[in-house]
Enzyme design. Structure first.
Site, mmCIF file in Angstrom:
data_model
loop_
_atom_site.group_PDB
_atom_site.id
_atom_site.type_symbol
_atom_site.label_atom_id
_atom_site.label_comp_id
_atom_site.label_asym_id
_atom_site.label_seq_id
_atom_site.Cartn_x
_atom_site.Cartn_y
_atom_site.Cartn_z
ATOM 1 N N LYS A 141 41.655 35.158 29.770
ATOM 2 C CA LYS A 141 42.709 34.567 30.599
ATOM 3 C C LYS A 141 42.113 33.496 31.515
ATOM 4 O O LYS A 141 40.888 33.420 31.695
ATOM 5 C CB LYS A 141 43.357 35.675 31.432
ATOM 6 C CG LYS A 141 42.359 36.408 32.313
ATOM 7 C CD LYS A 141 42.950 37.657 32.940
ATOM 8 C CE LYS A 141 41.877 38.376 33.748
ATOM 9 N NZ LYS A 141 42.396 39.547 34.429
ATOM 10 N N TYR A 144 32.936 16.171 58.704
ATOM 11 C CA TYR A 144 34.077 16.430 59.595
ATOM 12 C C TYR A 144 33.726 17.443 60.673
ATOM 13 O O TYR A 144 33.122 18.475 60.393
ATOM 14 C CB TYR A 144 35.251 17.001 58.801
ATOM 15 C CG TYR A 144 35.974 15.999 57.931
ATOM 16 C CD1 TYR A 144 36.513 14.834 58.459
ATOM 17 C CD2 TYR A 144 36.138 16.251 56.583
ATOM 18 C CE1 TYR A 144 37.201 13.936 57.653
ATOM 19 C CE2 TYR A 144 36.826 15.369 55.760
ATOM 20 C CZ TYR A 144 37.354 14.206 56.308
ATOM 21 O OH TYR A 144 38.034 13.339 55.507
HETATM 22 C C1 LIG Z 1 41.302 40.400 34.226
HETATM 23 C C2 LIG Z 1 41.522 41.718 33.625
HETATM 24 C C3 LIG Z 1 40.468 42.421 33.048
HETATM 25 C C4 LIG Z 1 39.033 41.964 33.141
HETATM 26 O O1 LIG Z 1 38.571 42.237 34.441
HETATM 27 P P1 LIG Z 1 37.038 41.993 34.832
HETATM 28 O O2 LIG Z 1 36.911 42.704 36.120
HETATM 29 O O3 LIG Z 1 36.856 40.528 34.954
HETATM 30 O O4 LIG Z 1 36.249 42.585 33.743
HETATM 31 C C5 LIG Z 1 40.764 43.594 32.394
HETATM 32 N N1 LIG Z 1 42.032 44.047 32.319
HETATM 33 C C6 LIG Z 1 43.070 43.407 32.892
HETATM 34 C C7 LIG Z 1 44.419 43.978 32.799
HETATM 35 C C8 LIG Z 1 42.851 42.234 33.568
HETATM 36 O O5 LIG Z 1 43.882 41.620 34.149
#
Ligand SMILES: *Cc1c(COP(=O)(O)O)cnc(C)c1O
Length: 374
Positions: free
Chosen positions: A34, A265
């Site tokens: 994702k 800044y």
């Molecule tokens: C993002 C996600 C993962 C992976 O999580 P990590 O901590 O990056 O391994 C697994 N399951 C779901 C449902 C997620 O949304």
């Protein structure tokens, strides 16, 4: 001439991480790609993860699933998408394209069943339970009704139940009491699913942290995300993971400034002595966290050097002391070398986790994979 910045991904490291994680479990992997594979690039990451052995893909949005389903070479690898609203355009098309859909509520189940009818194809679904993270997923009081609704839609041919799943809240803290509570609740959910006459192919619960720290969570499928990209969320347990991304910029200008000069800044930093400073054209619009001003360092000309004053939208200033470098000199912000900062360092400086650092790298930074896939 080098561009202002680039993120370079080493496919061998991603493959190595998939294989290393495979050595920790008998369960196949749903590679969580994702958010553009945590900022690394969805399609190349998908191809390499699949070649290295990942059995499935997990994405958040329907659009990501749709993009993957359109790649003929990856059509045999199932993809699950799980973030969408019940009335979201594209749901029927995504089901029609063969993507699997995560279900987080009974209204979503109803919407997916209706969309499947429009698509003329049964939706392959993963039924999610909330076992204690209080985010997505159906709460225990509704599991019976959830199971009955799923059984009804399955009997009508609108859905196929592929998975039963949940997500852990505290897996990165070894021994956290929520772990046992969630595992017990997940078992009760699986019993409720079975009581409804459903027989999911895969039960899945583990993210990277649980994959590394708790084999009892592995079931039929594990869902590593951050570990694929080379970062271990449970540093107490040594695992040979290698950062996949290197982020480098280049020096744009160098100048000498007298002692006492205020930098950037707000003049939050004043030079203690006459110094050379380098300007690096990367900033918070590229995902370099402004809150890391005052603590962050970069690797430049053979060693780590501090960023001086505030990180700006497009640029920051680095202390060179009395050394001189030429414009164009590389600046490593995230690297894999011993002396290089990495996304763990940035997350310490910014009070966050490497996931946020990696996914935050902006789209002004081009991504390159060393296999020419992008
Ligand atoms: C993002 C996600 C993962 C992976 O999580 P990590 O901590 O990056 O391994 C697994 N399951 C779901 C449902 C997620 O949304």
């Amino acid at each position: 001439m080098a561009g202002l910045a680039k993120a370079s991904m080493d496919w061998r490291r991603l493959a190595h991480n998939v294989e290393t994680l495979a050595g920790l479990t008998a369960a196949p992997q749903m590679a969580m790609i994702k958010a553009d594979a945590y900022g690394h690039g969805l399609v190349p990451a998908a191809r390499i993860a699949a070649e290295a052995g990942a059995a499935r893909f997990g994405v958040a949005t329907l659009r990501e699933a749709w993009r993957l389903r359109r790649l003929p070479d990856l059509s045999r690898v199932p993809v699950m998408a799980f973030m969408y609203t019940p009335d979201q355009p594209g749901l029927a098309e995504t089901i029609g394209a063969g993507a699997e859909i995560g279900i987080s509520s009974v209204p979503q189940l109803e919407a997916v069943a209706a969309a499947a009818e429009r698509a003329g194809r049964a939706a392959r679904v993963h039924l999610k339970a909330d076992t204690g993270i209080s985010r997505g997923g159906v709460v225990e009081a509704e599991w019976e009704a959830y199971g009955e609704a799923a059984a009804k839609h399955r009997a009508a041919g609108a859905i196929e139940v592929v998975g039963a799943w949940s997500h852990l809240a505290c897996a990165d803290e070894i021994g956290h009491p929520a772990g046992d509570e969630q595992k017990a609740a997940f078992e009760r959910f699986l019993a409720a699913v079975a009581a409804a006459g459903l027989e999911p192919e895969v039960r899945h619960l583990a993210n990277s942290a649980a994959l590394i720290s708790d084999p009892e969570t592995h079931y039929d499928l594990v869902r590593p995300g951050i570990a694929l990209y080379g970062y271990n969320p449970v540093p107490e347990i040594a695992v040979d993971l290698r950062p996949v991304m290197e982020l480098r910029g280049h020096v744009m200008t160098v100048k000498r400034l007298p002692a006492g000069t205020g930098i950037s800044y707000g003049h939050t930093h004043h030079l203690e002595r006459d110094s050379n400073v380098a300007l690096v054209p990367l900033g918070y619009a590229d995902g370099i966290p402004r809150i890391a001003s005052g603590s962050a360092e970069v690797y430049l000309a053979g060693r780590r050097r501090p960023i001086l004053g505030r990180i700006c939208m497009d640029q920051f200033v680095v202390d060179l002391g009395d050394e001189l470098v030429k414009p164009g000199e590389p600046v490593i912000l995230i690297g894999a070398g011993d002396q290089h900062p990495d996304a763990d360092d940035w997350s310490a400086w910014a009070g966050t986790i490497p996931n946020e650092i990696l996914t935050g790298i902006g789209d002004r930074v081009p991504r390159y994979w060393n296999r020419g896939l992008h």
